[in-house]
Design a protein around this motif. Structure first.
Motif, short mmCIF file in Angstrom:
data_model
loop_
_atom_site.label_atom_id
_atom_site.label_comp_id
_atom_site.label_asym_id
_atom_site.label_seq_id
_atom_site.Cartn_x
_atom_site.Cartn_y
_atom_site.Cartn_z
N UNK A 75 39.92 23.55 37.99
CA UNK A 75 39.79 23.77 36.54
C UNK A 75 38.75 24.83 36.21
N UNK A 76 38.31 25.58 37.21
CA UNK A 76 37.29 26.60 36.99
C UNK A 76 37.89 27.81 36.29
N UNK A 77 37.22 28.27 35.24
CA UNK A 77 37.66 29.44 34.49
C UNK A 77 36.80 30.63 34.90
N UNK A 78 37.45 31.74 35.25
CA UNK A 78 36.77 32.94 35.74
C UNK A 78 36.87 34.02 34.66
N UNK A 79 35.74 34.56 34.25
CA UNK A 79 35.70 35.59 33.22
C UNK A 79 35.88 36.97 33.85
N UNK A 80 36.79 37.76 33.30
CA UNK A 80 36.97 39.15 33.74
C UNK A 80 35.86 39.99 33.11
N UNK A 81 35.12 40.70 33.97
CA UNK A 81 33.92 41.41 33.49
C UNK A 81 33.90 42.89 33.83
N UNK A 82 34.93 43.42 34.47
CA UNK A 82 34.91 44.83 34.83
C UNK A 82 36.25 45.27 35.36
N UNK A 83 36.25 46.46 35.99
CA UNK A 83 37.50 47.07 36.43
C UNK A 83 37.35 47.69 37.81
N UNK A 84 38.44 47.63 38.57
CA UNK A 84 38.64 48.50 39.73
C UNK A 84 39.48 49.68 39.26
N UNK A 85 39.00 50.89 39.48
CA UNK A 85 39.74 52.05 38.97
C UNK A 85 41.03 52.29 39.76
N UNK A 86 40.99 52.12 41.04
CA UNK A 86 42.17 52.30 41.89
C UNK A 86 42.28 51.13 42.84
N UNK A 87 43.30 50.29 42.78
CA UNK A 87 44.32 50.30 41.73
C UNK A 87 43.77 49.77 40.41
N UNK A 88 44.62 49.75 39.40
CA UNK A 88 44.17 49.39 38.06
C UNK A 88 44.13 47.87 37.91
N UNK A 89 42.95 47.31 38.14
CA UNK A 89 42.76 45.87 38.10
C UNK A 89 41.52 45.52 37.29
N UNK A 90 41.65 44.49 36.45
CA UNK A 90 40.47 43.90 35.82
C UNK A 90 39.94 42.82 36.77
N UNK A 91 38.62 42.73 36.89
CA UNK A 91 38.02 41.94 37.96
C UNK A 91 37.00 40.96 37.40
N UNK A 92 36.96 39.77 38.01
CA UNK A 92 35.91 38.80 37.73
C UNK A 92 35.53 38.06 38.99
N UNK A 93 34.25 37.87 39.21
CA UNK A 93 33.78 37.14 40.40
C UNK A 93 33.61 35.67 40.07
N UNK A 94 33.75 34.82 41.09
CA UNK A 94 33.60 33.39 40.88
C UNK A 94 32.97 32.73 42.10
N UNK A 95 32.43 31.54 41.88
CA UNK A 95 32.02 30.65 42.95
C UNK A 95 32.45 29.24 42.55
N UNK A 96 33.35 28.67 43.33
CA UNK A 96 33.88 27.33 43.07
C UNK A 96 33.45 26.43 44.23
N UNK A 97 32.35 25.68 44.00
CA UNK A 97 31.73 24.88 45.06
C UNK A 97 31.28 25.83 46.17
N UNK A 98 31.82 25.68 47.38
CA UNK A 98 31.38 26.54 48.49
C UNK A 98 32.24 27.80 48.62
N UNK A 99 33.26 27.94 47.79
CA UNK A 99 34.18 29.08 47.90
C UNK A 99 33.77 30.16 46.90
N UNK A 100 33.69 31.38 47.39
CA UNK A 100 33.40 32.53 46.54
C UNK A 100 34.51 33.56 46.68
N UNK A 101 34.72 34.33 45.64
CA UNK A 101 35.74 35.36 45.70
C UNK A 101 35.87 36.10 44.39
N UNK A 102 37.02 36.70 44.17
CA UNK A 102 37.30 37.46 42.95
C UNK A 102 38.67 37.09 42.41
N UNK A 103 38.82 37.27 41.11
CA UNK A 103 40.11 37.21 40.45
C UNK A 103 40.44 38.62 39.98
#
Length: 220
Positions: A75-103
């Motif tokens: 149920x974790x909600x990840x906020x998009x806070x920036x962009x990757x220019x190539x390819x065209x992706x909006x990005x948000x980082x998260x940490x869910x318990x011991x797992x970390x990554x990006x959306x």
């Protein structure tokens, strides 16, 4: 006779001078017009960081609401806070318990859905990926609803598309009548294909969509 010739020469000289001045003025005016028209051309807004910049770039909304994506397995909600220019992706980082990554949201494939009963809102589908500390890039099809007045976004539902797939197109049925369907064209890894190679097997996935859900349909 000589006087008449001189007067005629002066008259011709005056006419040529007027023509030359008019031509010069026309070119100056044309240059000014060119400058003004080109001053109206502005480059695409820079990829500024922050949740507000994501909403501005994607929807031209200056709002305090952010674009949040709910992780499909929690149920974790990840906020998009920036962009990757190539390819065209909006990005948000998260940490869910011991797992970390990006959306990663593929915003160029954001697809409006003209579903009935959505007065005052805009419903759309968009693919997004979830990464972890491992090598997987897990892609999903998300469905969202944007409140046109407040600028708030609700993440309604998601369906899994695959690991490290390459999404090529999202196509709503035409005409978009009940049952409302959208088709995802993508490339996946063939069964014998090494994981480190580029997916090369073309396939399609079809989904039924309602105002609140995405449901798996049989492939066409």
């Amino acid at each position: 006779m000589t006087l008449l010739i001189r007067l005629a020469a002066v008259l011709i000289l005056l006419v040529l001078t007027v023509i030359a001045l008019g031509f010069y003025k026309f070119n100056i005016a044309g240059d000014d017009l060119y400058i003004k028209e080109n001053d109206m051309v502005r480059p695409l807004a820079p990829f500024e960081e922050g949740a507000r910049s994501v909403m501005m770039r994607l929807f031209s909304l200056d709002t305090g609401h952010s674009f949040k994506i709910t992780l499909p397995d929690s149920n974790s909600a990840v906020t998009l806070t920036g962009f990757n220019k190539e390819p065209s992706l909006a990005v948000g980082a998260y940490q869910d318990k011991e797992i970390r990554g990006e959306v990663l949201l593929d915003y160029l494939r954001l697809t409006p859905l003209n579903l009935p009963g959505n007065t005052g809102t805009t419903q759309f589908a968009a693919p997004f990926a979830v990464t972890t500390q491992g090598t997987g890039v897990f892609w999903y099809l998300g469905m969202f609803r944007l409140d046109d007045r407040s600028g708030s976004i609700t993440h309604l539902d998601s369906q899994y598309l695959g690991d490290r797939v390459v999404i090529q197109a999202i196509s709503p049925d035409i005409p978009f009548d009940p049952p409302h369907r959208i088709t995802i064209s993508l490339r996946t890894l063939a069964p014998e294909q090494p994981m480190a190679t580029t997916p090369g097997q073309e396939t399609e996935r079809t989904f039924y969509v309602t105002r609140d859900t995405i449901e798996v349909s049989a492939s066409r």
